[in-house]
Write a protein that holds these residues in place. Structure first.
Motif, PDB file in Angstrom:
ATOM      1  N   TRP A 111       4.521  -7.223  -8.462  1.00 41.42           N
ATOM      2  CA  TRP A 111       4.456  -7.733  -7.084  1.00 41.42           C
ATOM      3  C   TRP A 111       3.304  -8.718  -6.945  1.00 41.42           C
ATOM      4  O   TRP A 111       3.460  -9.792  -6.359  1.00 41.42           O
ATOM      5  CB  TRP A 111       4.299  -6.564  -6.112  1.00 41.42           C
ATOM      6  CG  TRP A 111       4.242  -6.972  -4.675  1.00 41.42           C
ATOM      7  CD1 TRP A 111       5.298  -7.219  -3.847  1.00 41.42           C
ATOM      8  CD2 TRP A 111       3.053  -7.177  -3.893  1.00 41.42           C
ATOM      9  NE1 TRP A 111       4.833  -7.571  -2.596  1.00 41.42           N
ATOM     10  CE2 TRP A 111       3.470  -7.547  -2.601  1.00 41.42           C
ATOM     11  CE3 TRP A 111       1.691  -7.073  -4.168  1.00 41.42           C
ATOM     12  CZ2 TRP A 111       2.569  -7.826  -1.575  1.00 41.42           C
ATOM     13  CZ3 TRP A 111       0.791  -7.352  -3.154  1.00 41.42           C
ATOM     14  CH2 TRP A 111       1.228  -7.718  -1.872  1.00 41.42           C
ATOM     15  N   CYS A 112       2.144  -8.384  -7.488  1.00 42.81           N
ATOM     16  CA  CYS A 112       0.983  -9.288  -7.427  1.00 42.81           C
ATOM     17  C   CYS A 112       1.272 -10.598  -8.150  1.00 42.81           C
ATOM     18  O   CYS A 112       0.945 -11.678  -7.650  1.00 42.81           O
ATOM     19  CB  CYS A 112      -0.250  -8.619  -8.021  1.00 42.81           C
ATOM     20  SG  CYS A 112      -0.969  -7.330  -6.989  1.00 42.81           S
ATOM     21  N   GLU A 113       1.866 -10.522  -9.325  1.00 41.66           N
ATOM     22  CA  GLU A 113       2.209 -11.738 -10.075  1.00 41.66           C
ATOM     23  C   GLU A 113       3.178 -12.602  -9.270  1.00 41.66           C
ATOM     24  O   GLU A 113       3.009 -13.818  -9.189  1.00 41.66           O
ATOM     25  CB  GLU A 113       2.830 -11.380 -11.429  1.00 41.66           C
ATOM     26  CG  GLU A 113       1.885 -10.736 -12.402  1.00 41.66           C
ATOM     27  CD  GLU A 113       0.866 -11.690 -13.017  1.00 41.66           C
ATOM     28  OE1 GLU A 113       0.965 -12.921 -12.820  1.00 41.66           O
ATOM     29  OE2 GLU A 113      -0.060 -11.198 -13.693  1.00 41.66           O
ATOM     30  N   THR A 114       4.182 -11.993  -8.670  1.00 39.52           N
ATOM     31  CA  THR A 114       5.170 -12.718  -7.870  1.00 39.52           C
ATOM     32  C   THR A 114       4.537 -13.413  -6.677  1.00 39.52           C
ATOM     33  O   THR A 114       4.940 -14.507  -6.300  1.00 39.52           O
ATOM     34  CB  THR A 114       6.271 -11.749  -7.376  1.00 39.52           C
ATOM     35  OG1 THR A 114       6.893 -11.150  -8.515  1.00 39.52           O
ATOM     36  CG2 THR A 114       7.316 -12.457  -6.545  1.00 39.52           C
ATOM     37  N   HIS A 115       3.511 -12.784  -6.084  1.00 38.27           N
ATOM     38  CA  HIS A 115       2.866 -13.335  -4.891  1.00 38.27           C
ATOM     39  C   HIS A 115       1.564 -14.085  -5.206  1.00 38.27           C
ATOM     40  O   HIS A 115       0.826 -14.457  -4.295  1.00 38.27           O
ATOM     41  CB  HIS A 115       2.575 -12.199  -3.893  1.00 38.27           C
ATOM     42  CG  HIS A 115       3.815 -11.639  -3.278  1.00 38.27           C
ATOM     43  ND1 HIS A 115       4.600 -10.701  -3.911  1.00 38.27           N
ATOM     44  CD2 HIS A 115       4.407 -11.903  -2.098  1.00 38.27           C
ATOM     45  CE1 HIS A 115       5.622 -10.400  -3.140  1.00 38.27           C
ATOM     46  NE2 HIS A 115       5.530 -11.125  -2.039  1.00 38.27           N
ATOM     47  N   SER A 116       1.276 -14.294  -6.494  1.00 38.76           N
ATOM     48  CA  SER A 116       0.059 -14.994  -6.934  1.00 38.76           C
ATOM     49  C   SER A 116      -1.204 -14.377  -6.345  1.00 38.76           C
ATOM     50  O   SER A 116      -2.088 -15.064  -5.841  1.00 38.76           O
ATOM     51  CB  SER A 116       0.129 -16.488  -6.579  1.00 38.76           C
ATOM     52  OG  SER A 116       1.222 -17.096  -7.225  1.00 38.76           O
ATOM     53  N   ILE A 117      -1.268 -13.047  -6.415  1.00 42.43           N
ATOM     54  CA  ILE A 117      -2.419 -12.295  -5.914  1.00 42.43           C
ATOM     55  C   ILE A 117      -3.183 -11.742  -7.119  1.00 42.43           C
ATOM     56  O   ILE A 117      -2.591 -11.123  -8.009  1.00 42.43           O
ATOM     57  CB  ILE A 117      -1.964 -11.137  -4.992  1.00 42.43           C
ATOM     58  CG1 ILE A 117      -1.259 -11.697  -3.754  1.00 42.43           C
ATOM     59  CG2 ILE A 117      -3.145 -10.252  -4.610  1.00 42.43           C
ATOM     60  CD1 ILE A 117      -0.596 -10.641  -2.884  1.00 42.43           C
ATOM     61  N   ALA A 118      -4.479 -11.962  -7.132  1.00 43.12           N
ATOM     62  CA  ALA A 118      -5.316 -11.426  -8.207  1.00 43.12           C
ATOM     63  C   ALA A 118      -5.335  -9.899  -8.115  1.00 43.12           C
ATOM     64  O   ALA A 118      -5.323  -9.345  -7.012  1.00 43.12           O
ATOM     65  CB  ALA A 118      -6.736 -11.972  -8.079  1.00 43.12           C
ATOM     66  N   TYR A 119      -5.353  -9.231  -9.255  1.00 45.23           N
ATOM     67  CA  TYR A 119      -5.413  -7.775  -9.259  1.00 45.23           C
ATOM     68  C   TYR A 119      -6.308  -7.301 -10.389  1.00 45.23           C
ATOM     69  O   TYR A 119      -6.457  -7.965 -11.399  1.00 45.23           O
ATOM     70  CB  TYR A 119      -4.016  -7.150  -9.351  1.00 45.23           C
ATOM     71  CG  TYR A 119      -3.219  -7.558 -10.561  1.00 45.23           C
ATOM     72  CD1 TYR A 119      -3.262  -6.821 -11.736  1.00 45.23           C
ATOM     73  CD2 TYR A 119      -2.396  -8.682 -10.519  1.00 45.23           C
ATOM     74  CE1 TYR A 119      -2.516  -7.184 -12.840  1.00 45.23           C
ATOM     75  CE2 TYR A 119      -1.646  -9.062 -11.614  1.00 45.23           C
ATOM     76  CZ  TYR A 119      -1.708  -8.312 -12.773  1.00 45.23           C
ATOM     77  OH  TYR A 119      -0.975  -8.684 -13.870  1.00 45.23           O
ATOM     78  N   GLN A 120      -6.912  -6.132 -10.161  1.00 43.03           N
ATOM     79  CA  GLN A 120      -7.838  -5.583 -11.156  1.00 43.03           C
ATOM     80  C   GLN A 120      -7.863  -4.073 -11.064  1.00 43.03           C
ATOM     81  O   GLN A 120      -8.030  -3.511  -9.982  1.00 43.03           O
ATOM     82  CB  GLN A 120      -9.243  -6.137 -10.899  1.00 43.03           C
ATOM     83  CG  GLN A 120     -10.295  -5.597 -11.840  1.00 43.03           C
ATOM     84  CD  GLN A 120     -11.672  -6.171 -11.537  1.00 43.03           C
ATOM     85  OE1 GLN A 120     -11.791  -7.237 -10.945  1.00 43.03           O
ATOM     86  NE2 GLN A 120     -12.694  -5.459 -11.945  1.00 43.03           N
TER      87      GLN A 120
END
Length: 176
Positions: A111-120
């Motif tokens: 989901w983060c990759e699809t929405h271009s959201i950084a995640y950690q």
């Protein structure tokens, strides 16, 4: 139970301020009962716990579809999210817990990759050490430390999410 992100009339919603860096940040304690904490761009903190336990009529993937839908709702209400931090669990009590966590993690990162959201992912010991000073602190100690920061978490899942958000804010995502 999910708490509203925006409603100031919801008496159960956490309402605190941390930092004003003008970015919405979401912190998650992944699981069937997912704890969440969201810092809006103005520094307002909302938090809660939402259940993704399947009903007896649900197929195996329904919890993950509901989770993805919930993420979409959170992002829409927050008017965009710049980063997601989550508790990175390396060891699970049982096989089922590991599989469920893996499903949530895969759903979240896709989901983060699809929405271009950084995640950690943030290791459990890092979160505990930051909030309590002890890397192997128990759930009660983490909850007490979160309460000392002025929050009133309903359960340990919400306390963990708030602790992750506090860590992310105070260390700028581990930069300092």
């Amino acid at each position: 139970m999910q708490k509203s992100l925006i409603s100031a009339t919801d008496p159960t919603a956490q309402s605190r301020r941390l930092s004003n860096d003008h970015h919405a940040v979401l912190a998650l304690d992944l699981g069937s009962a997912t704890g969440w904490a969201l810092r809006s761009p103005d520094g307002h903190i909302s938090s809660g716990t939402v259940s993704f336990r399947p009903s007896r009529y649900d197929g195996g993937g329904m919890r993950y579809l509901r989770f993805r839908s919930w993420l979409d709702q959170i992002e829409a209400q927050a008017h965009g999210i710049s980063a997601v931090y989550f508790e990175e669990v390396r060891r699970h009590v049982g096989t089922d817990a590991a599989h469920i966590y893996g499903g949530f993690l895969a759903t979240l990162t896709a989901w983060c990759e699809t929405h271009s959201i950084a995640y950690q992912g943030v290791p459990v010991g890092t979160i505990k050490r930051h909030i309590t000073g002890k890397g192997n602190a128990n759930k009660a100690a983490v909850t007490a430390a979160v309460r000392a920061h002025g929050f009133v978490p309903a359960d340990d899942n919400e306390a963990d999410a708030i602790a992750i958000l506090i860590w992310a804010t105070e260390t700028e995502g581990g930069v300092r």
